[in-house]
Design a protein around this motif. Structure first.
Motif, short mmCIF file in Angstrom:
data_model
loop_
_atom_site.label_atom_id
_atom_site.label_comp_id
_atom_site.label_asym_id
_atom_site.label_seq_id
_atom_site.Cartn_x
_atom_site.Cartn_y
_atom_site.Cartn_z
N ASP A 148 -11.90 2.13 -4.04
CA ASP A 148 -11.99 0.81 -4.67
C ASP A 148 -10.65 0.09 -4.62
OD1 ASP A 148 -14.66 1.05 -5.27
OD2 ASP A 148 -14.35 1.74 -7.33
N TYR A 149 -9.56 0.83 -4.85
CA TYR A 149 -8.24 0.21 -4.78
C TYR A 149 -7.98 -0.35 -3.39
CZ TYR A 149 -3.36 -0.33 -3.85
OH TYR A 149 -2.17 -0.84 -3.41
N ILE A 150 -8.28 0.44 -2.37
CA ILE A 150 -8.02 0.00 -0.99
C ILE A 150 -8.83 -1.26 -0.69
CG2 ILE A 150 -8.22 0.60 1.45
CD1 ILE A 150 -7.89 3.56 0.57
N ARG A 151 -10.09 -1.28 -1.08
CA ARG A 151 -10.96 -2.43 -0.78
C ARG A 151 -10.49 -3.69 -1.50
NH1 ARG A 151 -15.46 1.48 -2.29
NH2 ARG A 151 -16.04 2.53 -0.34
N ASN A 152 -9.85 -3.52 -2.66
CA ASN A 152 -9.47 -4.67 -3.48
C ASN A 152 -7.96 -4.90 -3.54
OD1 ASN A 152 -12.20 -5.41 -4.65
ND2 ASN A 152 -12.08 -3.27 -5.27
N ASN A 153 -7.21 -4.26 -2.66
CA ASN A 153 -5.76 -4.40 -2.63
C ASN A 153 -5.40 -5.86 -2.28
OD1 ASN A 153 -3.01 -4.45 -1.83
ND2 ASN A 153 -3.08 -2.32 -1.16
N LYS A 154 -4.79 -6.58 -3.22
CA LYS A 154 -4.53 -8.01 -3.00
C LYS A 154 -3.56 -8.24 -1.86
CE LYS A 154 -0.95 -8.39 -6.61
NZ LYS A 154 0.19 -8.67 -5.72
N ASN A 155 -2.64 -7.29 -1.63
CA ASN A 155 -1.70 -7.44 -0.52
C ASN A 155 -2.42 -7.35 0.83
OD1 ASN A 155 0.82 -7.74 -1.93
ND2 ASN A 155 0.62 -5.61 -2.54
N ILE A 156 -3.45 -6.50 0.90
CA ILE A 156 -4.24 -6.40 2.12
C ILE A 156 -5.09 -7.65 2.29
CG2 ILE A 156 -6.06 -5.10 3.29
CD1 ILE A 156 -5.10 -2.61 1.78
N ILE A 157 -5.72 -8.10 1.20
CA ILE A 157 -6.58 -9.29 1.25
C ILE A 157 -5.77 -10.52 1.68
CG2 ILE A 157 -7.97 -10.87 -0.14
CD1 ILE A 157 -8.76 -8.39 -1.84
N ILE A 178 0.75 2.70 1.40
CA ILE A 178 0.39 3.64 2.47
C ILE A 178 -0.90 3.22 3.17
CG2 ILE A 178 -0.36 6.01 2.93
CD1 ILE A 178 1.52 6.86 0.60
N PHE A 179 -1.94 2.91 2.40
CA PHE A 179 -3.23 2.61 3.02
C PHE A 179 -3.26 1.21 3.61
CE2 PHE A 179 -4.58 6.34 0.62
CZ PHE A 179 -5.39 6.96 1.57
N GLY A 180 -2.55 0.28 3.01
CA GLY A 180 -2.47 -1.04 3.60
C GLY A 180 -1.82 -0.99 4.98
N THR A 181 -0.79 -0.16 5.11
CA THR A 181 -0.10 0.00 6.38
C THR A 181 -0.99 0.69 7.40
OG1 THR A 181 2.01 0.15 5.20
CG2 THR A 181 1.97 0.94 7.48
N ILE A 182 -1.70 1.73 6.98
CA ILE A 182 -2.63 2.41 7.89
C ILE A 182 -3.71 1.45 8.38
CG2 ILE A 182 -4.44 4.18 8.00
CD1 ILE A 182 -2.70 5.86 6.08
N LEU A 183 -4.24 0.65 7.47
CA LEU A 183 -5.28 -0.30 7.87
C LEU A 183 -4.78 -1.28 8.91
CD1 LEU A 183 -7.14 -1.14 4.53
CD2 LEU A 183 -8.18 -0.29 6.63
N GLN A 184 -3.57 -1.80 8.72
CA GLN A 184 -3.01 -2.72 9.71
C GLN A 184 -2.88 -2.03 11.07
OE1 GLN A 184 0.52 -4.00 7.26
NE2 GLN A 184 -0.04 -5.98 8.12
N ILE A 205 -0.03 5.50 -4.17
CA ILE A 205 -0.48 4.78 -2.97
C ILE A 205 -0.37 3.27 -3.12
CG2 ILE A 205 -2.03 6.64 -2.25
CD1 ILE A 205 -4.35 4.84 -3.30
N GLN A 206 -0.09 2.79 -4.33
CA GLN A 206 0.11 1.37 -4.55
C GLN A 206 1.57 0.95 -4.35
OE1 GLN A 206 -1.77 -0.15 -8.22
NE2 GLN A 206 -2.80 1.83 -8.40
N MET A 207 2.46 1.91 -4.18
CA MET A 207 3.89 1.62 -4.19
C MET A 207 4.39 1.08 -2.85
SD MET A 207 5.44 4.78 -6.44
CE MET A 207 6.98 3.90 -6.83
N PHE A 208 5.38 0.19 -2.95
CA PHE A 208 6.15 -0.23 -1.78
C PHE A 208 7.23 0.82 -1.60
CE2 PHE A 208 9.79 -3.15 -0.33
CZ PHE A 208 9.56 -2.86 1.00
N LEU A 209 7.10 1.61 -0.53
CA LEU A 209 7.99 2.75 -0.31
C LEU A 209 9.05 2.38 0.72
CD1 LEU A 209 5.22 5.50 0.06
CD2 LEU A 209 6.45 4.87 -2.02
N THR A 210 10.26 2.10 0.25
CA THR A 210 11.33 1.82 1.21
C THR A 210 11.68 3.11 1.96
OG1 THR A 210 13.03 2.21 -0.47
CG2 THR A 210 12.26 -0.04 -0.19
N THR A 211 12.19 2.96 3.16
CA THR A 211 12.52 4.09 4.04
C THR A 211 11.31 5.00 4.21
OG1 THR A 211 14.74 4.01 3.01
CG2 THR A 211 14.32 5.76 4.61
N SER A 212 10.21 4.45 4.68
CA SER A 212 9.01 5.24 4.89
C SER A 212 8.21 4.66 6.05
CB SER A 212 8.16 5.28 3.62
OG SER A 212 7.82 3.98 3.21
N TYR A 213 7.53 5.54 6.77
CA TYR A 213 6.86 5.13 8.01
C TYR A 213 5.54 5.85 8.18
CZ TYR A 213 11.65 3.66 8.90
OH TYR A 213 12.89 3.09 8.78
#
Length: 318
Positions: free
Chosen positions: A7-16, A222-228, A261-269
């Motif tokens: 549900d979080y991934i589907r409704n992530n405002k940054n992804i939307i 993490i999941f927003g990046t994977i989706l992109q 999984i909602q966090m902006f993780l600096t120095t992460s890939y």
């Protein structure tokens, strides 16, 4: 747990918000001038321009939100350099210089923004070479980072291949950011040498040609990046959430997977690599004092699935 994460991934405002930009990007891509020197553009962390010396010039642009500028002007200035730097490193490149556009209404806020920009410039050893300033009307901050890479070493964000392992690499030596509990700060409290050494891991991986695709973890988490990455690569993915490791400091502060999984993780890939080179990628990150684990696999079906080793959920189908 699986349902909550889905549900979080589907409704992530940054992804939307990023999805809402697709019609604009499509229009520009269709109607703007084309040049044979452009090797890659939209969909990449850094666009690549072909040169005669078998090298690419890398270019990336980012904007900092106005609300962040108003609340944390120094952090906004610093972040304007950080986000572009990591876009350059994500494809294996080396940052060369930055330009900024900065606007502010109040002098004290503007001064803090400028100090943050300069601090970021020194931290990542990236000179500020050009810019534009407005000092009377509104708050605005954006940056363009320029970098370079040997053309054969460039890691695309659009080249994930079927059966690639999906690798999450994170700097565990961090702290919760001052601006938000969802910001994992791994840079402000360290020396330039320390933060740059972590990023050099991607340079080494690029030179060895052992990863098929790469993106730095953005504000979509993490999941927003994977989706992109999988959308631009026209593939799907399955992720085992039990494989995602949370930094010990965050566990001490009672963070769980749903929050992490909602966090902006600096120095992460997020990278993808075939089975035969996957262990080499993990070792390189470990050698640069980064945590790196395989959390999933790329598949042909155009969907994102998550599982916990037992049950599985289809989160999104493209």
């Amino acid at each position: 747990m699986l349902e909550k994460i889905a549900d979080y991934i589907r409704n992530n405002k940054n992804i939307i918000e990023k999805e809402d930009l697709n019609p604009i990007v499509d229009f520009i891509s269709t109607n703007s001038f084309k040049s044979p020197r452009i090797f890659s553009d939209f969909g990449q962390d850094s666009a690549a321009i072909t040169n005669d010396n078998e090298r690419f010039t890398l270019v990336t642009t980012d904007r900092i939100k106005t609300s962040y500028i108003e609340k944390y002007p120094f952090g906004a200035g610093f972040s304007s350099i950080l986000v572009g730097v990591d876009d350059i490193y994500a494809c294996g490149g080396t940052p060369l210089a930055a330009t900024i556009i900065i606007s502010f209404k109040e002098q004290n806020i503007g001064q803090k923004m400028i100090e943050g920009v300069c601090n970021g410039s020194k931290k990542f050893k990236v000179p500020i070479i050009r810019g534009h300033t407005n000092t009377k009307e509104y708050y605005e901050l954006s940056s363009t980072l320029i970098g370079e890479i040997k053309s054969s070493d460039y890691i695309s964000a659009t080249n994930a291949q079927e059966n690639d392992n999906i690798i999450l690499a994170v700097d565990f030596e961090g702290q919760v950011g001052k601006a938000s509990k969802l910001h994992w700060d791994t840079v402000t409290h360290k020396s330039s040498e320390a933060v740059l050494n972590k990023r050099l891991a991607v340079n080494v991986i690029a030179r060895k040609h052992i990863a098929n695709s790469s993106k730095d973890v953005s504000n979509g988490g993490i999941f927003g990046t994977i989706l992109q990455l999988i959308k631009y690569s026209n593939v799907g993915a399955t992720i085992n959430i039990e494989k995602i490791v949370i930094p010990p400091l965050l566990i001490e502060k009672a963070y769980n997977l749903e929050t992490y999984i909602q966090m902006f993780l600096t120095t992460s890939y997020i990278l993808t690599a075939p089975e035969e080179t996957c262990q080499d990628v993990l070792k390189i990150f470990n050698d640069h004092i980064m945590s790196a684990v395989v959390i999933g696999r790329i598949k042909n079906e155009l969907e994102l699935n998550i599982n916990d080793g037992k049950d599985s959920i289809k989160v999104i189908e493209f």
